[in-house]
Scaffold this active site. Sequence first.
Site, PDB file in Angstrom:
ATOM      1  N   ARG A  33      55.987  32.849  36.535  1.00 13.51           N
ATOM      2  CA  ARG A  33      54.748  32.475  37.202  1.00 13.51           C
ATOM      3  C   ARG A  33      54.967  31.750  38.528  1.00 13.51           C
ATOM      4  O   ARG A  33      54.396  32.138  39.544  1.00 13.51           O
ATOM      5  CB  ARG A  33      53.904  31.586  36.282  1.00 13.51           C
ATOM      6  CG  ARG A  33      52.529  31.269  36.840  1.00 13.51           C
ATOM      7  CD  ARG A  33      51.700  30.459  35.860  1.00 13.51           C
ATOM      8  NE  ARG A  33      51.507  31.153  34.612  1.00 13.51           N
ATOM      9  CZ  ARG A  33      50.827  30.647  33.585  1.00 13.51           C
ATOM     10  NH1 ARG A  33      50.295  29.445  33.663  1.00 13.51           N
ATOM     11  NH2 ARG A  33      50.686  31.333  32.484  1.00 13.51           N
ATOM     12  N   HIS A  79      49.048  42.499  34.528  1.00  9.77           N
ATOM     13  CA  HIS A  79      48.995  41.033  34.647  1.00  9.77           C
ATOM     14  C   HIS A  79      47.845  40.485  33.806  1.00  9.77           C
ATOM     15  O   HIS A  79      46.707  40.401  34.269  1.00  9.77           O
ATOM     16  CB  HIS A  79      48.797  40.667  36.121  1.00  9.77           C
ATOM     17  CG  HIS A  79      49.175  39.258  36.472  1.00  9.77           C
ATOM     18  ND1 HIS A  79      50.480  38.800  36.459  1.00  9.77           N
ATOM     19  CD2 HIS A  79      48.430  38.191  36.842  1.00  9.77           C
ATOM     20  CE1 HIS A  79      50.518  37.529  36.826  1.00  9.77           C
ATOM     21  NE2 HIS A  79      49.284  37.134  37.059  1.00  9.77           N
ATOM     22  N   TYR A 123      33.011  43.032  47.610  1.00  4.52           N
ATOM     23  CA  TYR A 123      32.640  43.334  48.991  1.00  4.52           C
ATOM     24  C   TYR A 123      33.838  43.713  49.858  1.00  4.52           C
ATOM     25  O   TYR A 123      33.697  44.437  50.834  1.00  4.52           O
ATOM     26  CB  TYR A 123      31.939  42.126  49.636  1.00  4.52           C
ATOM     27  CG  TYR A 123      30.674  41.706  48.935  1.00  4.52           C
ATOM     28  CD1 TYR A 123      29.608  42.588  48.795  1.00  4.52           C
ATOM     29  CD2 TYR A 123      30.540  40.427  48.416  1.00  4.52           C
ATOM     30  CE1 TYR A 123      28.438  42.198  48.147  1.00  4.52           C
ATOM     31  CE2 TYR A 123      29.382  40.028  47.765  1.00  4.52           C
ATOM     32  CZ  TYR A 123      28.333  40.921  47.638  1.00  4.52           C
ATOM     33  OH  TYR A 123      27.189  40.536  47.001  1.00  4.52           O
TER      34      TYR A 123
END
Length: 736
Positions: A33, A79, A123
């Site tokens: 991570r 993931h 968007y």
Amino acid sequence: MTGDHAGHIEDTRLAEALSERYLAYAMSTITSRSLPDVRDGLKPVHRRLLYAMQQLKLDPSSGFKKCARVVGDVIGKFHPHGDASVYDALVRLAQDFAVRYPLVEGQGNFGSIDGDGAAAMRYTESRMTETARIMLEGIGDNAVDFRPTYDNEDQEPVVLPGLFPNLLANGAAGIAVGMATSIPPHNAAELYQAARLLIEKPDCTIAELLELVQGPDFPTGGLLVEDRETLIQAYETGRGSFRIRARWAVEKGRAGAWSIIVSEIPYQVQKGKLIEDIAKKMEERKLPLLADVRDESTTDIRLVLEPKTRNCAPEVLMETLFKHTMLESRFSLNMNVLSQGKIPGVLSLKAVLQAWLEHVHEVLIRRTQHRLDAVLKRLEILEGFLKVYLNLDEVIRLIREEDEPKPALMKAFSLSELQADYVLNMRLRSLRRLEEMEIRKEWDGLGKEQATLEALLGSEKRRWSRIGKDLQKMQALFEGGAYGARRTIIGEAPATIDTSAALAVEREPVTVLLSQEGWIRAVKGHGHDVANHRFKEGDGLAYAVECQSTDRLCMMAAGGRAFTLKVADLPRGRGFGQPVRTLADLAQEDQPVALFALGDDESRYMLTSSDGRGMQVSAGNLAAEKRTGRQVFNLRDGAVVQYVLPAEGTHVLCLTTNKRALIFPLEQVAEVAKGGGVSLQKLAAGASLKQVRLFCLDEGLIWQDGQRARSPEDLSPLVGRRGSAGRVAPQWMLRR
């Protein structure tokens, strides 16, 4: 779980269980991570993002796709984390003010250097940049290992194979369990040069590498002000810090006027917060040379700083800004990375480059072997084709007449199973003379390629020579274009500029007023009728101190902490001032019990507490540079500081609430830097100190205005040993 084990409970020590599970969690955080891999400089989330985009065919030449589609593929296939964290990682890879060489090309609102966030992922659209394509180049040529995804339904790359030094070029930052990483970005062309030097001269020093890699190259530019010795030490140890300053220039105006134009700000400093910081420091009167700050930025940064007077030198003005604002910041270097895929460690610049070159070398071997295997397979197939073209009629007869033509072909023409399969699958239109010529031409070309590949695999020297040429081509590619030129200028450590003359405060008499509600202000002059000064409704005067504008004030809190306030920093004018808690970190439950001007460092003050203890402290030990102040009086439970008096005179007079009085020599109260004090007077249960006076016994004492002076003979019955209970106070001492 079988029925035999149902309900089985196994006793385990809590400490062992916790340590085992926490260690597993810590290792997962470190390796999967927070820390980047030294080979491709990526954390798993970034690697999975780029691989998912490649699977979606989002190449630099293709169209854009919605970021929501990319994020969905990443969290669905590779993931198993929240979509917000994945989208945040994608956004950062697209921000040209956050990464030196963006790996994602965004379309839409991806945030700004002002600190604005990106639009929602439904968007925005994205695709890979050319740099990302380079990082993925060769991933289909068995260049790297793959591993199963979290659900074992797919495969993902362990590391990316591309010929781009991403760890140093784009930097990295992360916090794991018990360790962290912080690597600044660098110029890619310089890194390619340094890598080539390392190939040619493996024993080169860090100093030689830094002749090529000049230092960090931040996407926001700026000026790096560190001496060369500091840089060398930082890159040798893998730990250090770099001081970055904004880049500025003087813009001339009319009639000798001028202003400062800031065109580049330090890395990771948000422009909006920078302007707020400057404005706040102006309110706190920490920037007395600055009159105004304006933001005239468009796509480029343009901050305008107006001086209060044109007589001030621009360098002096900027020195005060660098000292007090985020126009100067520090970026820490901690090259803590995962080497060999799993082992965390702090590496030097040379070690990082060597690890990356070893990865490049391994990728070259694997890609070369993969190509050689493909060439050998094709040569085998072409060999079968050539045997067939010499005996086309016999081949056709066998295919028409034999029930099992494949074994017959293999036996008749000594074909392998692979060759026989390709012959049987050959189209009739290929059975022409021209095709035979093409096959022979391809055979010859592949034969030469086979020799080249085998020579490359057989010689380590040839492989490193090939890598050197590839690095040279990449260097030429990254030297040009919008991202090629170095942005951060490397400068020497700046010379110390004396700002004391410019910042000198004009000495004038002022009166400082502190209200009961904790509002403080300074008014010009002495001798004010403080009753005529306005306070907020319900508020009133607590302390008034006549002093000079150049003085320092000490504010003693009931909890025993001393705070230092500079009179020059206090607000002036006709307003109510500002809360004193904005100038000093005074706890909400704590209250000021004294406010006075500090004398020279040798001046002494006597501090007393409500439980009858006291001590002498010098002004130097009461002064505190930080807003948090200095804990001077260590009080017992329930006690508070009652009096802070100048240590003037020869004796101390204490009067308690149960009407006991005691006089003893001041010299019996020890002077300390801090502590719990000594007992001044023994108190009865429930009693506390009511008054404390310091005076010269030989000169007598005037207890209250209008009373006659009490002679030494009048006071002698009250003289006793420090710490005793004292005697019943005389009537003249109890009258109001």
